[in-house]
Write a protein that holds these residues in place. Sequence first.
Motif, PDB file in Angstrom:
ATOM      1  N   LEU A  96      28.563 -46.396  18.324  1.00 47.10           N
ATOM      2  CA  LEU A  96      30.005 -46.304  18.111  1.00 47.10           C
ATOM      3  C   LEU A  96      30.333 -45.984  16.652  1.00 47.10           C
ATOM      4  O   LEU A  96      31.228 -45.199  16.361  1.00 47.10           O
ATOM      5  CB  LEU A  96      30.682 -47.605  18.529  1.00 47.10           C
ATOM      6  N   PHE A  97      29.606 -46.599  15.718  1.00 48.48           N
ATOM      7  CA  PHE A  97      29.841 -46.287  14.315  1.00 48.48           C
ATOM      8  C   PHE A  97      29.509 -44.823  14.006  1.00 48.48           C
ATOM      9  O   PHE A  97      30.173 -44.180  13.192  1.00 48.48           O
ATOM     10  CB  PHE A  97      28.998 -47.207  13.430  1.00 48.48           C
ATOM     11  N   ALA A  98      28.488 -44.299  14.662  1.00 48.45           N
ATOM     12  CA  ALA A  98      28.046 -42.928  14.385  1.00 48.45           C
ATOM     13  C   ALA A  98      29.093 -41.887  14.777  1.00 48.45           C
ATOM     14  O   ALA A  98      29.055 -40.756  14.291  1.00 48.45           O
ATOM     15  CB  ALA A  98      26.732 -42.647  15.115  1.00 48.45           C
ATOM     16  N   THR A  99      30.025 -42.235  15.629  1.00 49.87           N
ATOM     17  CA  THR A  99      31.057 -41.271  16.028  1.00 49.87           C
ATOM     18  C   THR A  99      32.026 -40.977  14.903  1.00 49.87           C
ATOM     19  O   THR A  99      32.729 -39.963  14.919  1.00 49.87           O
ATOM     20  CB  THR A  99      31.857 -41.796  17.235  1.00 49.87           C
ATOM     21  N   GLY A 100      32.119 -41.884  13.907  1.00 45.12           N
ATOM     22  CA  GLY A 100      33.060 -41.701  12.815  1.00 45.12           C
ATOM     23  C   GLY A 100      34.502 -41.968  13.213  1.00 45.12           C
ATOM     24  O   GLY A 100      35.430 -41.558  12.502  1.00 45.12           O
ATOM     25  N   LEU A 101      34.713 -42.668  14.344  1.00 43.67           N
ATOM     26  CA  LEU A 101      36.070 -42.936  14.826  1.00 43.67           C
ATOM     27  C   LEU A 101      36.535 -44.348  14.518  1.00 43.67           C
ATOM     28  O   LEU A 101      37.732 -44.641  14.642  1.00 43.67           O
ATOM     29  CB  LEU A 101      36.135 -42.708  16.338  1.00 43.67           C
ATOM     30  N   PHE A 102      35.601 -45.224  14.113  1.00 44.24           N
ATOM     31  CA  PHE A 102      35.940 -46.636  14.028  1.00 44.24           C
ATOM     32  C   PHE A 102      35.608 -47.202  12.654  1.00 44.24           C
ATOM     33  O   PHE A 102      34.576 -46.872  12.054  1.00 44.24           O
ATOM     34  CB  PHE A 102      35.200 -47.426  15.114  1.00 44.24           C
TER      35      PHE A 102
END
Length: 792
Positions: A96-102
């Motif tokens: 989830l962190f790797a998506t750059g959305l959070f």
Amino acid sequence: MIRSGADAEKRGTNPMMPASKMLSAVSAIALALTPAVGGAIVLTAGAVSTAEAAVVRTISVRGNTRVSAGTVADIIGFSAGKNYSAADVDDAVKTLFATGLFADVDVYPSGSVLVVEVSELSIVNQVIFRGNRKNKDDRLRSVVRLQPRGTFDQATLDADVDAIREAYSRIGRADVNVYPEVVDLGENRVNIVFQIDEGDRTKISQINFVGNNAFSDRRLQSVITTKRTNPLSWLMRNDVYDDQRLAADEEMLRRFYFNHGYADFRILSSAGDVDPNTGNIVVTIEVDEGERYTFGSVEIDSTVSGVSSDDLRRTISTRSGSVYSAENVEDTLIDMSENLAGNGFPFAEVTPVGNRNFENRTIDITYVVDQGQRAFIERIEIVGNARTRDYVIRREFDLSEGDAFNKVLLRRAQKRLEALNYFERVDIQTRPGSAPDRVVLVVNAVDKSTGEFGIGAGYTTGDSGGISVEASVVERNFLGRGQTVRVSAGGGVDNRTYDISFTEPYFLGYRLAVTGSAFRRTKDTDNYNLATQGGSVSFGLPITEDLMANFGYKFSQDEYSDLDCPGDTPTSICTETSNGADATWTKSAAFYGLTYNTIDSAQDPHEGLLLRFKQEFAGIGGDAQYVSSTFDGRYFKTLSESADLVGMIKVGAGNITGLGKDVRTLDHFQLGTQHIRGFAHNGIGPTEVGGTDHVGGKTYFHATAEAQFPIPAVPRALGLKGSVFADTATLFGHDADPADVENTGMEWRASAGVGLIWQSPFAPLRFDYAVPLAKEESDKVQKFNFSVSTAF
């Protein structure tokens, strides 16, 4: 930020706390039972494994506003009925962190529910720049990473502030201040505002060299691209301090010293320090020159069967007794490698081995030829070129995919790419391919601006002189295809010129340059008017790196008007035009030429030889029928390294001979200030009988000896040099009726004088004052001349 269990515990929000407590309890029981019941350890471990994994049936996503729960489930690969271990939870957090959305993520199982708590990053609505005048918005947008419709985070904002500062530093404004502001628009959207205080330009007040004895500071300043601030810096922009530019200058200094015999040269340090009193930058470069060497013995040692030393000796550019030059060694390596590859030894490797003799300061060179490792080029990757097409870069390589790897030919390709002047920098690296004998080449070529707009003005004294102006637009890399387009227009008191040209450097994929051009020129005099229009096509073929052949065809048409025959119009022109009845003259000609050029710098030559020969044959249709031959030679030599004193010898000659008919007056040679100073343009040679108008000549010779030197107390960055010179020339012979022309003999003229040379931002300018030492009564004297000129 990826949060481990330990990180969460420090914040007091560890979602894995139940499992952790159970693990601690079970571990304590296991340790207590170890002495009595050994098998209990295995059972306890199984219990731990079961406790760490939780079977989840549903997923609960909390805190999301833009990203749907289904999207979150898809991102982590949620599957109902799966056992989620601590490792699975950690992987979900990382994903989830790797998506750059959070901005923050918590994942933990709660009974049969997998809970995902997220804090979404804000979305950037606009990126706004305020206070910027020297760097436009488009330029700044290209250097920042925060972009509209992208996500916002503080680390990227901080990096963008540094990037803006760096962009200003590159234009000489290191004192810039950048104040970022994040404006909350609600609904998790923000505007990013960069308030910029550009400050003043940071000037380079001094460039100091320490440890240099062989070359003066002024001479070394001419080698590097960083310049002191001077009155023209606002226009030339070459006084900007930049770490990358200084590093490039270090490499240029190394090449300069290595090519002038100083094989032990080192740069001890280089830095730009801010003067606390003025705020300006003082650049200091400390060097260790070492001793100056000459070449000693030059030998070839071949271990490759079938390759003899005698076969390769003709490729040697290094000569015993001459000053050591790394460039000569490099040229020899390239020539030898090409010779070996052409004779069936593509993997042969040439290595120069130097043996210094410190007593007599010589370097013995042995070129060792070994059978190199068999390696092939698997792929050539090109990066960094946002504008230039890949094929423009690839065609400068004498290597392609599948060829034998040769690092010497790679160096030649890099030099060619640098010589194009299309790129800020060129770097070629290698990396392993898909097999041990495969190599991947990575070419990093960063584009730079190649468009030029020039406007120049000049003034030439004399009867045919006056003010002249020219404006031109040049694009050296048209549409990224490596082609050159030039359009220019100019004029003076009584003349107008219009030119357009187009050059394709690789015609049909071959290293054959083709140039097409068209022009129109008009000249209005008191006695007649002349309009000339035409065009040409020429081909340039490199024979070696220094020798170029060219050939082509040109056509022109002259139209006379307002003739006064008989009267004030020169008799020769009246005769050739049948007193105005035949006022149109066409010329159709083929030409060829050879140019040999080893000049080290076209802008500031110090060493080298330039030889040019050209022949033109007119008579392929048209009215003109003749053969014209011209020769021009120039030799530059540094007379004093410490004083930066450069000597120049120039010689030239020409002859035009009619083929079955006389040469018309306007096709005869006319000598100007580029041949002999102290005389007006077309001010020597044959004249009309009883008149003062010079009508040109069939044959000429000229020679010049000149010394150029820096002007004391004048910053070298201004581009000013002084000169003293002596000229001599003669122009004789004419095809007109002897009753109409006189002074056709071979009388030599001579002059001497002083000059001021200015490499201005617009064009090279010369101010010359010359006094005739030998002249004829019919000659027209012009002691002072100011002209716009080009070197070669």
